[in-house]
Design an enzyme around this catalytic site. Structure first.
Site, PDB file in Angstrom:
ATOM      1  N   ASP A  14       0.824  -1.228   0.000  1.00  0.00           N
ATOM      2  CA  ASP A  14       0.000   0.000   0.000  1.00  0.00           C
ATOM      3  C   ASP A  14       0.850   1.268   0.000  1.00  0.00           C
ATOM      4  O   ASP A  14       0.429   2.309   0.501  1.00  0.00           O
ATOM      5  CB  ASP A  14      -0.948   0.029   1.208  1.00  0.00           C
ATOM      6  CG  ASP A  14      -1.748  -1.248   1.362  1.00  0.00           C
ATOM      7  OD1 ASP A  14      -2.383  -1.650   0.379  1.00  0.00           O
ATOM      8  OD2 ASP A  14      -1.715  -1.849   2.452  1.00  0.00           O
ATOM      9  N   LYS A  17       2.522   2.359  -5.182  1.00  0.00           N
ATOM     10  CA  LYS A  17       3.217   1.914  -6.392  1.00  0.00           C
ATOM     11  C   LYS A  17       2.461   2.285  -7.657  1.00  0.00           C
ATOM     12  O   LYS A  17       3.053   2.644  -8.669  1.00  0.00           O
ATOM     13  CB  LYS A  17       3.417   0.388  -6.335  1.00  0.00           C
ATOM     14  CG  LYS A  17       4.309  -0.074  -5.202  1.00  0.00           C
ATOM     15  CD  LYS A  17       4.416  -1.588  -5.149  1.00  0.00           C
ATOM     16  CE  LYS A  17       3.155  -2.255  -4.694  1.00  0.00           C
ATOM     17  NZ  LYS A  17       2.809  -1.978  -3.283  1.00  0.00           N
ATOM     18  N   HIS A  42      -4.177  -1.958  -6.583  1.00  0.00           N
ATOM     19  CA  HIS A  42      -3.395  -0.882  -7.190  1.00  0.00           C
ATOM     20  C   HIS A  42      -4.328   0.293  -7.439  1.00  0.00           C
ATOM     21  O   HIS A  42      -5.299   0.166  -8.179  1.00  0.00           O
ATOM     22  CB  HIS A  42      -2.766  -1.346  -8.505  1.00  0.00           C
ATOM     23  CG  HIS A  42      -1.842  -2.499  -8.330  1.00  0.00           C
ATOM     24  ND1 HIS A  42      -0.480  -2.361  -8.222  1.00  0.00           N
ATOM     25  CD2 HIS A  42      -2.085  -3.821  -8.208  1.00  0.00           C
ATOM     26  CE1 HIS A  42       0.067  -3.546  -8.052  1.00  0.00           C
ATOM     27  NE2 HIS A  42      -0.887  -4.446  -8.044  1.00  0.00           N
ATOM     28  N   THR A  43      -4.046   1.404  -6.812  1.00  0.00           N
ATOM     29  CA  THR A  43      -4.918   2.570  -6.930  1.00  0.00           C
ATOM     30  C   THR A  43      -4.214   3.686  -7.685  1.00  0.00           C
ATOM     31  O   THR A  43      -3.081   4.034  -7.373  1.00  0.00           O
ATOM     32  CB  THR A  43      -5.334   3.088  -5.543  1.00  0.00           C
ATOM     33  OG1 THR A  43      -5.934   2.022  -4.805  1.00  0.00           O
ATOM     34  CG2 THR A  43      -6.333   4.222  -5.670  1.00  0.00           C
ATOM     35  N   GLY A 298     -11.145  -2.981   2.136  1.00  0.00           N
ATOM     36  CA  GLY A 298     -11.750  -1.856   2.837  1.00  0.00           C
ATOM     37  C   GLY A 298     -11.346  -1.777   4.296  1.00  0.00           C
ATOM     38  O   GLY A 298     -11.798  -0.902   5.035  1.00  0.00           O
TER      39      GLY A 298
END
Length: 416
Positions: A14, A17, A42-43, A298
């Site tokens: 987290d 990346k 991946h955000t 979440g």
């Protein structure tokens, strides 16, 4: 002949990346995933829009880039199909290794049942079946993506294995599915995924031979590595740089630059040692400002101060050339910031990462904070205290900063 560059998470995942991969994508012809499964999120933020991906490489947002899921990934076809449906014109620019292992429904049911049985001793997995899928791979009882091309045979093999392990499933209170339901599902998987299944190892070898530029997008973080992380509170794959070789079929000499991704503070999901965890108002402030809730589950992330000992260890494990410091803006307005510079173990001060990390106490260095840096694009424009913080991290981790993120937006990044 070119080399593949790597982007590696250098904490417990987290780290951010996805933003760096997306920012650098335009310079590459291929973007690859080499390990993990849909437990990794991946955000990416582009023009205020949030994209959350779990299996598809971040390069998918660029239509001129070929994206590859390597053999080291465990693939849940249902999740992958749903994710692929978000994007257009994937044929010819997205491929899945025929040697990647399948992560099917029974894997997640086993994962969840075992976690429930452990009670307060649970590892804190995502319950997505990653561990059981990798366990089948190592036990040589798993099934690979290429087998989807013959759903009749794969169905027969799965039903035989379900019958052989009936007592095991019964003990976990897991109902064995009907054969027709299994076959219909596998047939659906084949119909959707068949055009994308390929020999991706040969594809990458050819790309490197032709001097194409290849970027490998690491999943999770080095401290979750099955061998080098905080075992047993780890993932089931190798998340350090060397995992990219086995997960894609590359040789060590095929690896070029390694970029480590670190947050300006530290977070962790699930159970396990976390020396610099801040169980106070500051940890809660990091969580709320940084929106530290898992992309996949979440779940609220545990937050704490930057741990230079952990990051130095990760840097050495992966041979990191430079690092990207993410979410520096989350610390805006903190009167004081801390860095964990060493540990105390059995009354002795140590500066290395021990096997029994749960037994250490953090040794902190306190520094003055800074006002807002949001959107700053030049290092010289950063407040003096923010510059000092970055330079101190460089000194303590034996790495140089290559990128500094000053907001979630793609363009709000200082390049050094």
């Amino acid at each position: 002949m070119s080399k593949a560059d790597l982007i590696i998470g250098s904490q417990w995942g987290d780290e951010g990346k996805g933003k760096i991969v997306d920012m650098l994508c335009a310079n590459y012809d291929y973007v690859c995933r080499s390990g993990g499964g849909h437990n990794a999120g991946h955000t990416i933020w582009v023009d205020g829009v949030r994209y959350a991906m779990h299996l598809v490489p971040s390069g998918i947002l660029h239509e001129n880039i070929i994206n590859i899921i390597g053999n080291g990934v465990v693939v849940n076809p249902d999740v992958l199909i749903a994710e692929m449906a978000q994007f257009k014109n994937l044929k010819g620019r997205f491929f899945i290794s025929e040697k990647a292992h399948l992560n099917l429904e029974h894997h997640s049911l086993i994962d969840q049942a075992k976690e429930r049985a452990k009670g307060d001793k649970a590892i804190g997995t995502t319950g997505k079946g990653i561990g059981p899928a990798y366990a089948d791979k190592v036990n040589r009882t798993g099934h690979r993506v290429g087998e989807l091309l013959n759903p009749e045979k794969l169905c027969e093999n799965l039903m035989k294995e379900f019958d052989e392990n009936a007592k095991f499933y019964d003990a976990l209170n897991i109902k064995i599915p009907e054969k027709i339901a299994v076959f219909n599902e596998l047939k659906r998987f084949k119909e959707f995924l068949a055009p994308y299944i390929a020999n991706t190892t040969e594809m990458l070898w050819k790309a490197l031979d032709e001097n194409k530029k290849v970027l490998v997008e690491g999943a999770q973080g080095s401290l979750l590595d099955i061998d080098h992380g905080t075992y047993p509170y780890v993932t089931s794959s190798n998340t350090v740089a060397s995992g990219a070789c086995t997960g894609l079929g590359l040789a060590p000499k095929d690896i070029g630059e390694v970029i480590g991704i670190v947050k300006a503070y530290t977070t962790r999901v699930g159970n396990g040692a976390f020396p610099s965890e801040a169980n106070d108002e500051w940890g809660e402030k990091m969580c709320q400002i940084g929106k530290e809730f898992g992309t996949t589950t979440g779940r609220k992330r545990r937050c704490g101060w930057f741990d230079a000992v952990c990051v130095k260890y990760s840097a050495r494990l992966s041979g990191i050339d430079k690092f990207a410091l993410m979410k520096l803006d989350v610390l805006d307005g903190f009167e004081k910031v801390k860095i964990c510079t060493a540990y105390k173990l059995n009354g002795e001060i140590i500066d290395y990462f021990p096997c029994n990390l749960e037994s250490v106490e953090p040794v902190y260095e306190e520094m003055d904070g800074w006002d807002s840096i949001k959107g700053v694009k030049k290092f010289s424009d950063l407040p003096e205290n923010a510059q000092k913080y970055i330079k101190r991290i460089e000194e303590l981790t034996n790495m140089r900063a290559g990128f500094i993120s000053t907001s979630p937006e793609r363009d709000d990044t200082i390049i050094l």
